[in-house]
Write an enzyme that holds these catalytic residues in place. Structure first.
Site, mmCIF file in Angstrom:
data_model
loop_
_atom_site.group_PDB
_atom_site.id
_atom_site.type_symbol
_atom_site.label_atom_id
_atom_site.label_comp_id
_atom_site.label_asym_id
_atom_site.label_seq_id
_atom_site.Cartn_x
_atom_site.Cartn_y
_atom_site.Cartn_z
ATOM 1 N N LYS A 1 66.043 15.059 22.578
ATOM 2 C CA LYS A 1 64.683 15.347 23.029
ATOM 3 C C LYS A 1 63.974 16.161 21.957
ATOM 4 O O LYS A 1 64.597 17.005 21.301
ATOM 5 C CB LYS A 1 64.756 16.120 24.357
ATOM 6 C CG LYS A 1 63.430 16.388 25.027
ATOM 7 C CD LYS A 1 63.634 17.034 26.408
ATOM 8 C CE LYS A 1 62.345 17.330 27.124
ATOM 9 N NZ LYS A 1 62.562 17.893 28.487
ATOM 10 N N SER B 1 60.247 15.539 32.345
ATOM 11 C CA SER B 1 59.635 15.431 31.045
ATOM 12 C C SER B 1 60.508 14.721 30.002
ATOM 13 O O SER B 1 59.993 14.283 28.979
ATOM 14 C CB SER B 1 59.305 16.834 30.534
ATOM 15 O OG SER B 1 60.476 17.585 30.331
ATOM 16 N N SER C 1 63.611 17.871 34.850
ATOM 17 C CA SER C 1 63.300 16.970 33.733
ATOM 18 C C SER C 1 64.441 16.110 33.223
ATOM 19 O O SER C 1 64.211 15.192 32.451
ATOM 20 C CB SER C 1 62.745 17.768 32.562
ATOM 21 O OG SER C 1 61.385 17.995 32.788
HETATM 22 N N1 GLN Z 1 58.192 18.399 36.126
HETATM 23 C C1 GLN Z 1 58.510 19.791 35.994
HETATM 24 C C2 GLN Z 1 57.407 20.513 35.268
HETATM 25 O O1 GLN Z 1 56.453 19.893 34.906
HETATM 26 C C3 GLN Z 1 59.820 19.968 35.342
HETATM 27 C C4 GLN Z 1 59.787 19.995 33.888
HETATM 28 C C5 GLN Z 1 61.105 20.264 33.257
HETATM 29 O O2 GLN Z 1 62.149 20.259 33.905
HETATM 30 N N2 GLN Z 1 61.072 20.528 31.981
HETATM 31 O O3 GLN Z 1 57.462 21.696 35.076
#
Ligand code: GLN
Length: 466
Positions: free
Chosen positions: A74, A149, A173
């Site tokens: 990532k 994400s 995410s």
């Molecule tokens: N969807 C969540 C957010 O927008 C989780 C993001 C993540 O785990 N990095 O914060």
């Protein structure tokens, strides 16, 4: 040829393939699937050079456990001498000065690093649509998002563009995109894996974890990455626990089972799974979890507060992008940040600054910390009697690109995943069923702190039963 697992790689090596030929076949496949927009950059030259080195080690009998395996990372995980941007304009041109400990431990086992993967900007999002590089498409249906994400990481593992990939999970995410791409996504216990070299979003929630096509791979990779690291004081020295006693009892949470936002087929699948597990001899205990409504708000108050602090370092001076318009220091900060950050990141910096501000601190930040404690206590209570909590990963299946524009709607996608981050527990999403709309969805298992190996093994058993 697509290789999806570590055992397939080992088989290929036995049958005469080399790390180099395996790497070349991944490179070819990555280029074939460029339309998915999963890769931001391919480290082609470096990967080929690494592969040749690995082949020498294989010939000498000195190769590590991951020889021949190819990882993609990532774009928020640092790899020395390579660019990293968290999919943000503000880190444009920035190059890592060191390698993340988690990644270094894999490299020490001779993994080949093939490239960096698209994600939501600073890992903020649930659909991979906030990236400065544009959205990632779901490989199983290119009109759909892959989740976020870590959308690029999910797609790369699912489409066989690497043996496995790394993502980060702050509120879901890893698990949410895993659910939507038919992969295994594991968020280890907070502290299990060093965060050194992971670009921070919300430091008390963030964890690095793997996307794989098998539970065995998730286990091996997590074990290799785990353990104390002097560069991250929150990393734990707890042993990789392998002898946890099974209780034979699983928990389900009434508020989750009957959540009005839950897709009907996901709900039915959950109930039929519970019945099957009962027949297989598991006792299933239903609990009430009175903090369901508080999960998403608690997560967003605390994670934005931490983000507002973590992202203060991106000022146009220390890192990456600097506005060319600015005159003077003050303007350099303002203009660089205004031009460098995307809309969602700005929204969160402002929300986080607000909840920490004098006059609102007690009402929001301090309150959310108290609720976090209550959530943790209740989670500990449930997991004292049960091996794991069985729950959906996502309320439904992947939605169409550009389908959700309301941020609150987007935040509600995290309803079943933020629990494990607020409480810190290990949680796994594994492939489970295909919806009548043709898209996959996963099921989630969350276990007691540091029962990482245990929950992965429990998942293996459950998978066999189902
Ligand atoms: N969807 C969540 C957010 O927008 C989780 C993001 C993540 O785990 N990095 O914060």
């Amino acid at each position: 040829m697509a290789y999806g697992t570590i055992s397939e790689i080992r088989e290929a090596l036995r049958s005469g393939e080399s790390a180099l030929s395996i790497t070349e076949s991944y490179l070819k496949r990555i280029k074939e699937f460029q339309n998915l927009n999963a890769f931001i950059e391919i480290f082609e030259k470096d990967a080929l050079r690494q592969a040749k080195d690995v082949d020498v080690k294989i010939a000498n009998g000195t190769a590590g456990q991951l020889a021949g395996c190819v990882v993609a990372i990532k774009d928020n995980i640092c790899f020395k001498g390579h660019r990293v941007t968290a999919s943000s304009k503000i880190l444009d041109g920035f190059e890592s000065l060191f390698t993340a400990t988690a990644l270094q431990r894999l490299i020490d086992q001779d993994v080949i690093v093939i490239g960096r993967l698209n994600c939501d900007e600073f890992a903020m999002g649930s659909s991979n649509e906030t990236s400065v590089y544009g959205p990632v498409k779901n490989n199983l249906d290119t009109s759909k998002v892959p989740g976020g994400s870590s959308g690029g990481s999910a797609v790369a593992a699912s489409a066989g563009l690497c043996t496995f990939s790394l993502g980060s999970d702050t509120g879901g995410s890893i698990r949410q995109p895993a659910s939507w791409t038919k992969t295994y996504g594991f968020k280890p216990t907070y502290g299990r894996i060093s965060r050194y070299g992971l670009i921070a979003y919300a430091s008390s929630f963030d964890q690095i974890g793997p996307f794989t096509n098998s539970l065995e791979d998730a286990e091996l990779i997590t074990e290799i990455m785990s353990g104390k690291d002097e560069f991250d004081s929150t990393s734990s020295s707890r042993e990789w626990e392998t002898n946890v006693q099974e209780k034979g009892q699983l928990a389900v949470i009434s508020e989750y089972l009957h959540h009005p936002g839950l897709d009907n087929e996901v709900k039915e699948a959950l109930f039929s799974t519970i019945e099957k597990l009962k027949k297989a001899g598991y006792s299933i205990k239903e609990y009430s979890f009175p903090f369901m409504e508080q999960l998403v708000p608690t997560y967003y108050v605390l994670s934005t507060a931490e983000a507002s602090s973590n992202l203060a370092r991106f000022d146009g001076v220390h890192y990456g992008y600097r506005s060319t318009e600015a005159k003077g220091v003050e303007e350099t900060y303002t203009k660089s940040r205004t031009e460098g950050f995307g809309k969602e990141v700005k929204r969160r910096i402002m929300a986080g600054t607000f909840v920490l501000s004098h006059g609102y601190y007690d009402a929001y930040y301090a309150k959310a910390q108290q609720v976090r404690r209550l959530i943790k206590n209740k989670t500990i209570e449930i997991l004292t009697d049960c091996d794991a909590i069985l729950m959906p990963t996502t309320p439904g299946t992947a939605f169409a690109l550009n389908a959700i524009s309301d941020p609150i709607q987007m935040y509600l996608q995290d309803i079943f995943t933020v629990h494990a981050n607020i409480a810190g527990n290990p949680a796994l999403s594994m492939p489970w069923k295909t919806h009548s709309n043709g898209l996959p969805f996963g099921i989630q298992l969350m276990a007691a702190d540091f029962n990482d190996q245990f929950v992965l093994n429990l998942a293996k058993k459950i998978e066999k039963q189902l």
